[in-house]
Design a protein around this motif. Sequence first.
Motif, PDB file in Angstrom:
ATOM      1  N   CYS A 271      86.710  56.005  13.918  1.00 11.58           N
ATOM      2  CA  CYS A 271      87.102  55.668  12.550  1.00 11.58           C
ATOM      3  C   CYS A 271      88.585  55.967  12.360  1.00 11.58           C
ATOM      4  CB  CYS A 271      86.206  56.423  11.565  1.00 11.58           C
ATOM      5  SG  CYS A 271      86.362  55.820   9.888  1.00 11.58           S
TER       6      CYS A 271
ATOM      7  N   PRO B   1      78.314  54.720  16.928  1.00 11.79           N
ATOM      8  CA  PRO B   1      78.738  53.570  16.137  1.00 11.79           C
ATOM      9  C   PRO B   1      80.102  53.828  15.516  1.00 11.79           C
ATOM     10  CG  PRO B   1      77.373  55.003  14.799  1.00 11.79           C
ATOM     11  CD  PRO B   1      77.543  55.688  16.133  1.00 11.79           C
ATOM     12  N   GLY B   2      80.640  52.825  14.840  1.00 10.27           N
ATOM     13  CA  GLY B   2      81.937  52.982  14.192  1.00 10.27           C
ATOM     14  C   GLY B   2      82.568  51.628  13.957  1.00 10.27           C
TER      15      GLY B   2
ATOM     16  N   HIS C 229      78.109  58.712  18.618  1.00 10.60           N
ATOM     17  CA  HIS C 229      78.840  59.539  17.661  1.00 10.60           C
ATOM     18  C   HIS C 229      77.905  60.456  16.850  1.00 10.60           C
ATOM     19  CE1 HIS C 229      82.256  60.215  14.916  1.00 10.60           C
ATOM     20  NE2 HIS C 229      81.402  60.097  13.926  1.00 10.60           N
TER      21      HIS C 229
ATOM     22  N   GLY D  66      80.025  57.075   6.123  1.00 11.39           N
ATOM     23  CA  GLY D  66      79.290  55.993   6.751  1.00 11.39           C
ATOM     24  C   GLY D  66      77.832  56.301   7.018  1.00 11.39           C
ATOM     25  N   HIS D  67      77.454  57.580   6.916  1.00  9.44           N
ATOM     26  CA  HIS D  67      76.102  57.952   7.336  1.00  9.44           C
ATOM     27  C   HIS D  67      75.444  58.910   6.359  1.00  9.44           C
ATOM     28  CE1 HIS D  67      77.461  56.253  11.065  1.00  9.44           C
ATOM     29  NE2 HIS D  67      78.493  57.072  11.021  1.00  9.44           N
TER      30      HIS D  67
ATOM     31  N   THR E 134      69.666  56.512   4.013  1.00 10.59           N
ATOM     32  CA  THR E 134      69.902  55.860   2.730  1.00 10.59           C
ATOM     33  C   THR E 134      69.353  54.439   2.781  1.00 10.59           C
ATOM     34  OG1 THR E 134      71.549  55.150   1.118  1.00 10.59           O
ATOM     35  CG2 THR E 134      72.217  55.123   3.428  1.00 10.59           C
ATOM     36  N   ILE E 135      68.855  53.980   1.637  1.00  9.23           N
ATOM     37  CA  ILE E 135      68.401  52.591   1.603  1.00  9.23           C
ATOM     38  C   ILE E 135      69.513  51.672   1.095  1.00  9.23           C
ATOM     39  CG2 ILE E 135      65.977  53.242   1.322  1.00  9.23           C
ATOM     40  CD1 ILE E 135      66.329  52.139  -1.628  1.00  9.23           C
ATOM     41  N   ASP E 136      70.659  52.218   0.725  1.00  5.44           N
ATOM     42  CA  ASP E 136      71.782  51.360   0.313  1.00  5.44           C
ATOM     43  C   ASP E 136      73.130  51.973   0.710  1.00  5.44           C
ATOM     44  OD1 ASP E 136      71.849  53.262  -1.919  1.00  5.44           O
ATOM     45  OD2 ASP E 136      70.285  52.024  -2.815  1.00  5.44           O
ATOM     46  N   ASP E 137      73.760  52.753  -0.169  1.00  3.88           N
ATOM     47  CA  ASP E 137      75.089  53.288   0.149  1.00  3.88           C
ATOM     48  C   ASP E 137      74.980  54.666   0.809  1.00  3.88           C
ATOM     49  OD1 ASP E 137      75.766  51.094  -1.332  1.00  3.88           O
ATOM     50  OD2 ASP E 137      76.924  52.162  -2.846  1.00  3.88           O
TER      51      ASP E 137
ATOM     52  N   GLU F 110      80.240  57.435   0.718  1.00  4.84           N
ATOM     53  CA  GLU F 110      80.715  56.156   0.181  1.00  4.84           C
ATOM     54  C   GLU F 110      80.598  56.164  -1.347  1.00  4.84           C
ATOM     55  OE1 GLU F 110      78.473  52.958   1.912  1.00  4.84           O
ATOM     56  OE2 GLU F 110      79.155  51.492   0.442  1.00  4.84           O
TER      57      GLU F 110
ATOM     58  N   ARG G 211      77.220  48.943  15.774  1.00  5.76           N
ATOM     59  CA  ARG G 211      75.940  49.243  15.136  1.00  5.76           C
ATOM     60  C   ARG G 211      75.381  50.591  15.566  1.00  5.76           C
ATOM     61  NH1 ARG G 211      72.769  45.557  12.476  1.00  5.76           N
ATOM     62  NH2 ARG G 211      71.500  47.368  12.057  1.00  5.76           N
TER      63      ARG G 211
END
Lengths: 163, 339
Positions: B10, B82-83, B111, B137-138, B156-159, B163, B328
Amino acid sequence: MIVFVSPSPEASAALGEAIGEAAAPGLVIAFRGGLGAGKTTLAKGIARGLGVPDEVTSPTYTIASEYEGRLPLRHVDAYRLRSADEFEDAGGELWLAPDGVCLVEWSENVEGALPRDTVTIAIEIGSGDSRRFTIEGARLEEAPGFRPAVDLLAVGVKTGAGT
Amino acid sequence: MRILGIESSCDECAAAVVEDGRRVVSSVVATQIPFHARYDGVVPEIASRKHVEWIDGVVARALAEAGMKADELDGVAVTSTPGLAGALLVGVQFAKAFAWSLRKPFVGVNHMLAHLWAPQLEADTPYPFLGLLVSGGHTLIVRVEGFDAVEVLGTTIDDAVGEAFDKVAKHYGLGYPGGLVMDALARKGDPRAARFPFPKLDKGEHRYDVSYSGLKTAAIRQLELFWNPEYPRTDENLAAAFEKAAIDLLLDRLLKAVEDTGIRRVVAGGGVAANSYLRSVLASHPEIDARFPPLSYCGDNGAMVAGLGYMMLARGDRSDLSLNASPRVPIYRRGKGGR
Protein backbone atom coordinates in the motif's frame (compact mmCIF):
# COMPACT_ATOMS: atom_id res chain seq x y z
CA MET A 1 -33.55 9.21 -19.56
CA ILE A 2 -35.35 7.10 -16.98
CA VAL A 3 -36.15 8.32 -13.49
CA PHE A 4 -36.78 5.84 -10.70
CA VAL A 5 -37.75 6.94 -7.22
CA SER A 6 -37.09 4.35 -4.54
CA PRO A 7 -38.75 4.65 -1.13
CA SER A 8 -36.36 2.30 0.68
CA PRO A 9 -32.99 0.53 0.50
CA GLU A 10 -34.91 -2.69 -0.27
CA ALA A 11 -36.50 -1.09 -3.33
CA SER A 12 -33.12 0.32 -4.39
CA ALA A 13 -31.63 -3.15 -4.16
CA ALA A 14 -34.56 -4.50 -6.20
CA LEU A 15 -33.73 -1.97 -8.92
CA GLY A 16 -30.17 -3.28 -8.92
CA GLU A 17 -31.39 -6.86 -9.01
CA ALA A 18 -33.54 -6.16 -12.09
CA ILE A 19 -30.55 -4.63 -13.84
CA GLY A 20 -28.34 -7.57 -12.88
CA GLU A 21 -30.89 -10.12 -14.08
CA ALA A 22 -31.15 -8.55 -17.52
CA ALA A 23 -27.52 -7.53 -17.99
CA ALA A 24 -25.67 -8.80 -21.04
CA PRO A 25 -21.88 -9.08 -21.47
CA GLY A 26 -20.19 -5.72 -21.96
CA LEU A 27 -22.60 -3.68 -19.84
CA VAL A 28 -20.79 -0.79 -18.14
CA ILE A 29 -22.60 1.26 -15.50
CA ALA A 30 -21.16 4.48 -14.09
CA PHE A 31 -22.47 5.55 -10.68
CA ARG A 32 -22.73 9.17 -9.58
CA GLY A 33 -23.61 10.25 -6.08
CA GLY A 34 -21.64 11.21 -2.98
CA LEU A 35 -20.84 9.33 0.20
CA GLY A 36 -23.85 7.58 1.66
CA ALA A 37 -25.93 7.95 -1.51
CA GLY A 38 -26.50 4.20 -1.74
CA LYS A 39 -24.00 3.05 -4.36
CA THR A 40 -23.16 -0.03 -2.28
CA THR A 41 -26.84 -0.97 -1.96
CA LEU A 42 -27.33 -0.73 -5.72
CA ALA A 43 -24.14 -2.68 -6.43
CA LYS A 44 -25.20 -5.44 -4.03
CA GLY A 45 -28.55 -5.67 -5.85
CA ILE A 46 -26.89 -5.90 -9.27
CA ALA A 47 -24.59 -8.65 -7.97
CA ARG A 48 -27.56 -10.59 -6.63
CA GLY A 49 -29.31 -10.24 -9.99
CA LEU A 50 -26.19 -11.64 -11.66
CA GLY A 51 -26.22 -14.61 -9.30
CA VAL A 52 -22.99 -13.65 -7.49
CA PRO A 53 -22.87 -15.82 -4.35
CA ASP A 54 -20.25 -13.73 -2.51
CA GLU A 55 -20.90 -10.64 -0.42
CA VAL A 56 -20.09 -7.49 -2.41
CA THR A 57 -17.89 -5.26 -0.25
CA SER A 58 -16.37 -1.84 -0.80
CA PRO A 59 -13.71 -1.88 -3.56
CA THR A 60 -12.09 1.28 -2.18
CA TYR A 61 -8.90 -0.24 -0.79
CA THR A 62 -7.82 -2.26 -3.84
CA ILE A 63 -9.63 0.04 -6.34
CA ALA A 64 -11.33 -2.94 -7.97
CA SER A 65 -12.97 -6.22 -6.94
CA GLU A 66 -14.03 -9.06 -9.20
CA TYR A 67 -16.84 -11.56 -8.61
CA GLU A 68 -18.04 -14.65 -10.41
CA GLY A 69 -21.73 -14.83 -11.26
CA ARG A 70 -23.72 -15.66 -14.37
CA LEU A 71 -21.27 -13.17 -15.90
CA PRO A 72 -18.07 -11.86 -14.33
CA LEU A 73 -18.80 -8.71 -12.31
CA ARG A 74 -16.07 -6.08 -11.87
CA HIS A 75 -16.64 -3.32 -9.33
CA VAL A 76 -14.32 -0.32 -9.51
CA ASP A 77 -13.90 2.67 -7.18
CA ALA A 78 -12.32 5.42 -9.30
CA TYR A 79 -12.22 7.96 -6.45
CA ARG A 80 -8.43 7.97 -6.22
CA LEU A 81 -7.80 7.70 -9.94
CA ARG A 82 -7.24 11.11 -11.38
CA SER A 83 -7.63 10.64 -15.13
CA ALA A 84 -8.62 8.27 -17.91
CA ASP A 85 -4.91 7.40 -18.27
CA GLU A 86 -4.66 6.36 -14.63
CA PHE A 87 -7.81 4.28 -15.03
CA GLU A 88 -6.19 2.44 -17.91
CA ASP A 89 -2.86 2.05 -16.11
CA ALA A 90 -4.54 0.67 -13.01
CA GLY A 91 -6.30 -2.08 -14.95
CA GLY A 92 -9.02 -0.47 -17.05
CA GLU A 93 -8.77 -2.87 -19.96
CA LEU A 94 -9.26 -5.84 -17.66
CA TRP A 95 -12.17 -4.24 -15.82
CA LEU A 96 -13.96 -3.30 -19.04
CA ALA A 97 -13.38 -6.70 -20.66
CA PRO A 98 -16.33 -7.46 -22.97
CA ASP A 99 -17.18 -10.76 -21.27
CA GLY A 100 -18.52 -9.17 -18.10
CA VAL A 101 -20.38 -6.38 -16.35
CA CYS A 102 -18.44 -3.42 -14.94
CA LEU A 103 -19.66 -0.99 -12.26
CA VAL A 104 -17.65 2.21 -11.85
CA GLU A 105 -18.05 4.47 -8.81
CA TRP A 106 -16.82 8.09 -9.04
CA SER A 107 -16.76 7.74 -12.82
CA GLU A 108 -16.60 11.54 -13.17
CA ASN A 109 -12.87 11.25 -12.31
CA VAL A 110 -12.10 9.07 -15.31
CA GLU A 111 -14.28 10.47 -18.06
CA GLY A 112 -13.06 9.38 -21.46
CA ALA A 113 -11.98 5.97 -20.22
CA LEU A 114 -15.45 4.44 -20.40
CA PRO A 115 -17.14 3.16 -23.57
CA ARG A 116 -19.70 5.26 -25.43
CA ASP A 117 -22.61 3.03 -24.49
CA THR A 118 -21.93 3.36 -20.75
CA VAL A 119 -25.11 3.74 -18.69
CA THR A 120 -24.89 6.45 -16.05
CA ILE A 121 -26.94 6.15 -12.87
CA ALA A 122 -27.00 9.33 -10.79
CA ILE A 123 -28.28 8.90 -7.24
CA GLU A 124 -29.86 11.81 -5.36
CA ILE A 125 -30.86 11.60 -1.73
CA GLY A 126 -34.51 12.33 -0.93
CA SER A 127 -36.13 12.55 2.48
CA GLY A 128 -35.37 9.70 4.86
CA ASP A 129 -34.38 6.55 3.01
CA SER A 130 -35.78 7.57 -0.36
CA ARG A 131 -33.47 7.88 -3.35
CA ARG A 132 -33.95 9.24 -6.83
CA PHE A 133 -32.13 7.37 -9.59
CA THR A 134 -31.63 9.12 -12.92
CA ILE A 135 -30.56 6.66 -15.58
CA GLU A 136 -28.99 8.06 -18.72
CA GLY A 137 -26.84 6.97 -21.60
CA ALA A 138 -25.80 8.40 -24.94
CA ARG A 139 -27.02 5.14 -26.45
CA LEU A 140 -29.23 3.71 -23.73
CA GLU A 141 -31.13 1.50 -26.17
CA GLU A 142 -27.89 -0.14 -27.28
CA ALA A 143 -26.37 -0.73 -23.84
CA PRO A 144 -25.94 -4.49 -23.47
CA GLY A 145 -29.05 -5.96 -21.88
CA PHE A 146 -30.31 -2.67 -20.62
CA ARG A 147 -33.64 -2.49 -22.46
CA PRO A 148 -34.94 -5.67 -20.81
CA ALA A 149 -33.78 -4.25 -17.48
CA VAL A 150 -35.92 -1.21 -18.01
CA ASP A 151 -38.94 -3.43 -18.68
CA LEU A 152 -38.21 -5.49 -15.59
CA LEU A 153 -37.81 -2.25 -13.71
CA ALA A 154 -41.40 -1.27 -14.40
CA VAL A 155 -42.44 -4.37 -12.47
CA GLY A 156 -39.78 -3.85 -9.81
CA VAL A 157 -40.98 -0.32 -9.12
CA LYS A 158 -44.42 -1.50 -8.13
CA THR A 159 -43.36 -4.42 -5.98
CA GLY A 160 -40.41 -2.53 -4.56
CA ALA A 161 -42.60 0.33 -3.42
CA GLY A 162 -44.38 -2.07 -1.10
CA THR A 163 -47.84 -1.35 -2.49
CA MET B 1 18.65 -17.82 9.52
CA ARG B 2 18.43 -14.18 8.59
CA ILE B 3 15.65 -13.27 6.17
CA LEU B 4 15.05 -10.00 4.35
CA GLY B 5 11.36 -9.00 4.28
CA ILE B 6 9.96 -6.54 1.75
CA GLU B 7 6.55 -4.86 2.00
CA SER B 8 5.02 -2.56 -0.64
CA SER B 9 1.33 -3.48 -0.70
CA CYS B 10 0.00 0.00 0.00
CA ASP B 11 1.58 3.30 1.06
CA GLU B 12 4.49 2.10 3.23
CA CYS B 13 7.75 1.16 1.54
CA ALA B 14 9.38 -1.16 4.05
CA ALA B 15 12.21 -3.65 4.47
CA ALA B 16 13.59 -5.50 7.48
CA VAL B 17 16.03 -8.20 8.47
CA VAL B 18 14.71 -10.74 10.99
CA GLU B 19 16.63 -13.64 12.51
CA ASP B 20 14.90 -17.00 12.97
CA GLY B 21 11.49 -15.43 12.48
CA ARG B 22 11.39 -13.47 15.73
CA ARG B 23 14.45 -11.34 16.44
CA VAL B 24 14.22 -8.07 14.53
CA VAL B 25 17.75 -7.09 13.47
CA SER B 26 16.67 -4.02 11.51
CA SER B 27 13.39 -2.53 10.30
CA VAL B 28 12.99 0.43 7.97
CA VAL B 29 9.58 1.92 7.11
CA ALA B 30 9.41 4.83 4.65
CA THR B 31 5.91 6.25 4.72
CA GLN B 32 4.28 7.91 1.73
CA ILE B 33 1.53 9.56 3.81
CA PRO B 34 2.55 13.16 2.92
CA PHE B 35 2.34 12.37 -0.81
CA HIS B 36 -1.22 11.07 -0.54
CA ALA B 37 -2.58 13.51 2.05
CA ARG B 38 -3.81 16.10 -0.44
CA TYR B 39 -5.94 13.44 -2.14
CA ASP B 40 -7.35 12.19 1.20
CA GLY B 41 -6.45 8.65 0.28
CA VAL B 42 -3.78 6.47 -1.26
CA VAL B 43 -3.46 7.20 -4.98
CA PRO B 44 -2.32 3.96 -6.65
CA GLU B 45 -0.24 5.64 -9.34
CA ILE B 46 1.66 7.74 -6.79
CA ALA B 47 2.15 4.72 -4.52
CA SER B 48 3.67 2.66 -7.34
CA ARG B 49 6.00 5.45 -8.43
CA LYS B 50 7.25 6.13 -4.90
CA HIS B 51 7.89 2.45 -4.31
CA VAL B 52 9.94 2.32 -7.52
CA GLU B 53 11.96 5.36 -6.40
CA TRP B 54 12.48 4.22 -2.82
CA ILE B 55 12.69 0.46 -2.65
CA ASP B 56 16.37 0.14 -3.51
CA GLY B 57 17.33 2.70 -0.83
CA VAL B 58 15.01 1.21 1.79
CA VAL B 59 16.46 -2.27 1.32
CA ALA B 60 20.03 -0.91 1.34
CA ARG B 61 19.31 0.87 4.60
CA ALA B 62 17.74 -2.21 6.21
CA LEU B 63 20.92 -4.15 5.35
CA ALA B 64 23.19 -1.33 6.57
CA GLU B 65 21.33 -1.05 9.89
CA ALA B 66 21.66 -4.82 10.27
CA GLY B 67 25.38 -4.48 9.56
CA MET B 68 25.11 -7.02 6.79
CA LYS B 69 26.02 -7.52 3.18
CA ALA B 70 23.30 -8.78 0.87
CA ASP B 71 25.06 -12.10 0.26
CA GLU B 72 24.98 -12.86 4.00
CA LEU B 73 21.20 -13.18 3.85
CA ASP B 74 19.66 -16.65 3.95
CA GLY B 75 16.55 -15.77 1.98
CA VAL B 76 14.11 -13.10 0.81
CA ALA B 77 10.37 -12.78 1.56
CA VAL B 78 7.96 -10.35 -0.06
CA THR B 79 4.29 -9.45 0.30
CA SER B 80 2.62 -10.72 -2.88
CA THR B 81 -1.04 -10.46 -1.85
CA PRO B 82 -3.36 -8.64 -1.12
CA GLY B 83 -2.99 -4.94 -1.81
CA LEU B 84 -2.80 -2.43 -4.65
CA ALA B 85 -1.80 -4.30 -7.80
CA GLY B 86 0.84 -1.84 -9.02
CA ALA B 87 2.33 -1.25 -5.58
CA LEU B 88 2.61 -4.97 -4.82
CA LEU B 89 4.23 -5.55 -8.18
CA VAL B 90 7.16 -3.26 -7.35
CA GLY B 91 8.08 -5.27 -4.25
CA VAL B 92 7.53 -8.62 -5.97
CA GLN B 93 9.67 -7.77 -8.98
CA PHE B 94 12.39 -6.27 -6.83
CA ALA B 95 12.45 -9.31 -4.54
CA LYS B 96 12.58 -11.73 -7.46
CA ALA B 97 15.50 -9.93 -9.10
CA PHE B 98 17.29 -9.44 -5.76
CA ALA B 99 16.96 -13.08 -4.72
CA TRP B 100 17.86 -14.33 -8.18
CA SER B 101 20.99 -12.18 -8.37
CA LEU B 102 22.10 -13.50 -4.94
CA ARG B 103 21.05 -17.11 -5.71
CA LYS B 104 19.01 -17.09 -2.48
CA PRO B 105 15.63 -18.76 -1.90
CA PHE B 106 12.64 -16.48 -1.86
CA VAL B 107 8.97 -16.72 -1.07
CA GLY B 108 5.86 -14.59 -1.58
CA VAL B 109 3.75 -14.12 1.56
CA ASN B 110 0.18 -13.13 2.36
CA HIS B 111 -0.02 -9.68 3.96
CA MET B 112 -2.84 -10.70 6.32
CA LEU B 113 -0.95 -13.74 7.58
CA ALA B 114 2.08 -11.48 8.06
CA HIS B 115 0.00 -9.17 10.31
CA LEU B 116 -0.98 -12.25 12.31
CA TRP B 117 2.72 -13.10 12.70
CA ALA B 118 3.52 -9.62 14.10
CA PRO B 119 2.72 -10.63 17.74
CA GLN B 120 5.51 -13.23 17.49
CA LEU B 121 8.16 -10.56 16.79
CA GLU B 122 10.31 -9.97 19.87
CA ALA B 123 7.78 -12.08 21.79
CA ASP B 124 6.13 -15.47 21.95
CA THR B 125 2.36 -15.53 21.61
CA PRO B 126 1.13 -19.11 22.00
CA TYR B 127 -1.53 -20.53 19.70
CA PRO B 128 -4.46 -20.61 19.49
CA PHE B 129 -5.53 -16.98 19.61
CA LEU B 130 -8.19 -14.80 18.03
CA GLY B 131 -6.92 -12.18 15.62
CA LEU B 132 -8.61 -8.84 15.10
CA LEU B 133 -7.23 -7.38 11.86
CA VAL B 134 -8.53 -3.88 11.36
CA SER B 135 -7.34 -1.28 8.87
CA GLY B 136 -8.39 0.90 5.95
CA GLY B 137 -8.71 -2.18 3.76
CA HIS B 138 -9.52 -5.02 6.13
CA THR B 139 -11.89 -5.90 8.92
CA LEU B 140 -11.40 -9.49 10.03
CA ILE B 141 -12.01 -11.59 13.10
CA VAL B 142 -10.04 -14.81 12.71
CA ARG B 143 -9.17 -17.89 14.70
CA VAL B 144 -5.43 -18.54 14.48
CA GLU B 145 -4.01 -22.01 15.16
CA GLY B 146 -0.61 -21.54 13.53
CA PHE B 147 1.36 -19.23 11.27
CA ASP B 148 -0.67 -20.29 8.24
CA ALA B 149 -3.62 -22.00 9.93
CA VAL B 150 -6.23 -19.29 9.98
CA GLU B 151 -10.00 -19.52 9.91
CA VAL B 152 -12.01 -16.41 9.08
CA LEU B 153 -14.90 -16.06 11.53
CA GLY B 154 -16.19 -12.61 10.66
CA THR B 155 -15.59 -9.82 8.21
CA THR B 156 -17.30 -6.70 6.94
CA ILE B 157 -20.21 -7.04 4.57
CA ASP B 158 -19.51 -3.60 3.04
CA ASP B 159 -16.90 -1.02 4.14
CA ALA B 160 -13.74 -1.70 6.17
CA VAL B 161 -13.71 -0.05 9.61
CA GLY B 162 -10.74 2.19 8.79
CA GLU B 163 -12.39 3.17 5.52
CA ALA B 164 -15.45 4.38 7.47
CA PHE B 165 -13.20 6.53 9.71
CA ASP B 166 -11.41 7.91 6.63
CA LYS B 167 -14.60 8.72 4.74
CA VAL B 168 -16.30 10.45 7.68
CA ALA B 169 -13.12 12.43 8.43
CA LYS B 170 -12.89 13.44 4.81
CA HIS B 171 -16.54 14.50 4.61
CA TYR B 172 -16.17 16.81 7.62
CA GLY B 173 -12.69 18.02 6.56
CA LEU B 174 -11.09 16.74 9.78
CA GLY B 175 -7.74 15.82 8.21
CA TYR B 176 -5.71 12.85 7.01
CA PRO B 177 -5.19 10.02 7.88
CA GLY B 178 -8.80 10.03 9.11
CA GLY B 179 -8.45 7.35 11.78
CA LEU B 180 -5.54 9.02 13.54
CA VAL B 181 -7.12 12.48 13.41
CA MET B 182 -10.43 11.24 14.79
CA ASP B 183 -8.69 9.33 17.56
CA ALA B 184 -7.02 12.55 18.71
CA LEU B 185 -10.25 14.57 18.45
CA ALA B 186 -12.28 11.88 20.24
CA ARG B 187 -10.09 12.15 23.36
CA LYS B 188 -11.47 15.68 23.82
CA GLY B 189 -15.09 14.86 22.99
CA ASP B 190 -18.04 13.13 24.65
CA PRO B 191 -19.33 9.93 23.02
CA ARG B 192 -22.83 10.58 24.41
CA ALA B 193 -23.21 13.47 21.95
CA ALA B 194 -24.70 11.17 19.32
CA ARG B 195 -26.22 7.72 19.45
CA PHE B 196 -25.73 5.95 16.15
CA PRO B 197 -27.75 2.87 15.18
CA PHE B 198 -26.24 -0.61 15.56
CA PRO B 199 -26.41 -2.51 12.26
CA LYS B 200 -28.96 -5.31 12.05
CA LEU B 201 -27.36 -8.42 10.65
CA ASP B 202 -28.77 -11.92 10.46
CA LYS B 203 -27.93 -13.85 13.58
CA GLY B 204 -26.94 -17.10 11.86
CA GLU B 205 -24.27 -16.81 9.21
CA HIS B 206 -23.42 -13.20 10.04
CA ARG B 207 -22.85 -13.80 13.74
CA TYR B 208 -19.36 -12.29 13.71
CA ASP B 209 -19.77 -9.95 10.74
CA VAL B 210 -19.80 -6.17 10.85
CA SER B 211 -21.24 -3.48 8.59
CA TYR B 212 -20.04 0.11 8.35
CA SER B 213 -21.96 1.45 5.37
CA GLY B 214 -25.02 2.31 7.50
CA LEU B 215 -22.96 3.95 10.23
CA LYS B 216 -21.06 5.99 7.64
CA THR B 217 -24.32 7.13 6.04
CA ALA B 218 -25.82 7.97 9.44
CA ALA B 219 -22.80 10.09 10.37
CA ILE B 220 -22.63 11.86 7.01
CA ARG B 221 -26.24 12.17 5.85
CA GLN B 222 -28.43 11.90 8.94
CA LEU B 223 -26.35 13.37 11.73
CA GLU B 224 -29.15 15.61 13.02
CA LEU B 225 -31.35 12.51 13.44
CA PHE B 226 -28.95 10.88 15.89
CA TRP B 227 -27.43 13.94 17.56
CA ASN B 228 -28.24 14.61 21.20
CA PRO B 229 -29.18 18.33 21.24
CA GLU B 230 -27.87 18.71 24.79
CA TYR B 231 -24.35 18.56 23.34
CA PRO B 232 -22.71 21.15 21.09
CA ARG B 233 -22.09 19.99 17.54
CA THR B 234 -18.27 19.97 17.66
CA ASP B 235 -15.76 17.88 15.72
CA GLU B 236 -14.53 16.46 19.03
CA ASN B 237 -18.00 15.24 20.04
CA LEU B 238 -18.66 13.83 16.56
CA ALA B 239 -15.35 11.96 16.58
CA ALA B 240 -15.98 10.56 20.07
CA ALA B 241 -19.50 9.35 19.25
CA PHE B 242 -18.50 7.89 15.89
CA GLU B 243 -15.45 6.18 17.30
CA LYS B 244 -17.48 4.59 20.10
CA ALA B 245 -20.11 3.28 17.67
CA ALA B 246 -17.51 1.90 15.24
CA ILE B 247 -15.31 0.26 17.85
CA ASP B 248 -18.15 -1.06 20.05
CA LEU B 249 -19.46 -2.95 17.02
CA LEU B 250 -16.09 -4.68 16.61
CA LEU B 251 -15.96 -5.48 20.31
CA ASP B 252 -19.46 -6.95 20.27
CA ARG B 253 -18.51 -9.40 17.53
CA LEU B 254 -15.14 -10.15 19.06
CA LEU B 255 -16.70 -10.96 22.45
CA LYS B 256 -19.16 -13.33 20.78
CA ALA B 257 -16.18 -15.10 19.20
CA VAL B 258 -14.37 -15.26 22.55
CA GLU B 259 -17.48 -16.72 24.17
CA ASP B 260 -18.14 -19.28 21.43
CA THR B 261 -14.56 -20.50 20.96
CA GLY B 262 -13.43 -20.24 24.57
CA ILE B 263 -10.25 -18.60 23.27
CA ARG B 264 -9.51 -15.59 25.47
CA ARG B 265 -6.19 -14.54 23.96
CA VAL B 266 -6.77 -11.78 21.42
CA VAL B 267 -4.17 -10.19 19.16
CA ALA B 268 -5.03 -6.90 17.47
CA GLY B 269 -3.24 -5.80 14.30
CA GLY B 270 -3.57 -3.34 11.42
CA GLY B 271 -3.73 0.44 11.48
CA VAL B 272 -6.99 0.67 13.47
CA ALA B 273 -5.40 -1.48 16.21
CA ALA B 274 -3.56 1.73 17.13
CA ASN B 275 -6.88 3.35 18.14
CA SER B 276 -6.65 4.37 21.81
CA TYR B 277 -10.26 3.57 22.69
CA LEU B 278 -9.99 0.07 21.19
CA ARG B 279 -6.73 -0.56 23.01
CA SER B 280 -7.99 0.62 26.37
CA VAL B 281 -11.18 -1.47 26.22
CA LEU B 282 -9.32 -4.60 25.10
CA ALA B 283 -6.59 -4.15 27.68
CA SER B 284 -9.01 -3.77 30.60
CA HIS B 285 -11.67 -6.30 29.59
CA PRO B 286 -11.89 -9.13 32.16
CA GLU B 287 -12.78 -11.78 29.54
CA ILE B 288 -9.91 -10.92 27.21
CA ASP B 289 -6.18 -11.53 27.39
CA ALA B 290 -5.16 -8.83 24.93
CA ARG B 291 -1.79 -8.85 23.17
CA PHE B 292 -0.69 -5.92 21.09
CA PRO B 293 2.30 -6.03 18.80
CA PRO B 294 4.51 -2.97 19.40
CA LEU B 295 3.06 0.01 17.53
CA SER B 296 5.94 -0.13 15.05
CA TYR B 297 4.75 -3.62 13.98
CA CYS B 298 1.02 -2.78 14.07
CA GLY B 299 0.97 -0.91 10.79
CA ASP B 300 2.56 -2.22 7.60
CA ASN B 301 6.22 -3.19 8.01
CA GLY B 302 8.87 -5.50 6.61
CA ALA B 303 9.63 -7.34 9.86
CA MET B 304 6.33 -9.23 9.92
CA VAL B 305 6.96 -10.24 6.31
CA ALA B 306 10.47 -11.46 7.09
CA GLY B 307 9.21 -13.34 10.17
CA LEU B 308 6.45 -15.16 8.33
CA GLY B 309 8.81 -15.69 5.38
CA TYR B 310 11.25 -17.46 7.71
CA MET B 311 8.52 -19.87 8.87
CA MET B 312 7.61 -20.64 5.26
CA LEU B 313 11.19 -20.97 3.97
CA ALA B 314 12.16 -23.15 6.96
CA ARG B 315 9.30 -25.49 6.05
CA GLY B 316 10.61 -25.67 2.48
CA ASP B 317 8.21 -23.29 0.74
CA ARG B 318 9.74 -21.59 -2.30
CA SER B 319 8.32 -19.23 -4.90
CA ASP B 320 9.77 -19.27 -8.38
CA LEU B 321 10.31 -16.45 -10.85
CA SER B 322 6.74 -16.78 -12.13
CA LEU B 323 5.41 -15.35 -8.83
CA ASN B 324 2.98 -12.52 -9.53
CA ALA B 325 1.28 -9.89 -7.40
CA SER B 326 -2.35 -10.64 -6.64
CA PRO B 327 -4.51 -7.77 -5.37
CA ARG B 328 -7.37 -10.03 -4.21
CA VAL B 329 -7.57 -11.54 -0.78
CA PRO B 330 -7.26 -15.33 -0.75
CA ILE B 331 -7.79 -15.89 2.98
CA TYR B 332 -11.23 -14.26 2.83
CA ARG B 333 -12.91 -17.65 2.59
CA ARG B 334 -15.37 -18.00 5.40
CA GLY B 335 -14.74 -20.72 7.94
CA LYS B 336 -17.34 -23.01 9.38
CA GLY B 337 -17.81 -20.87 12.48
CA GLY B 338 -16.29 -20.51 15.87
CA ARG B 339 -18.18 -23.14 17.78
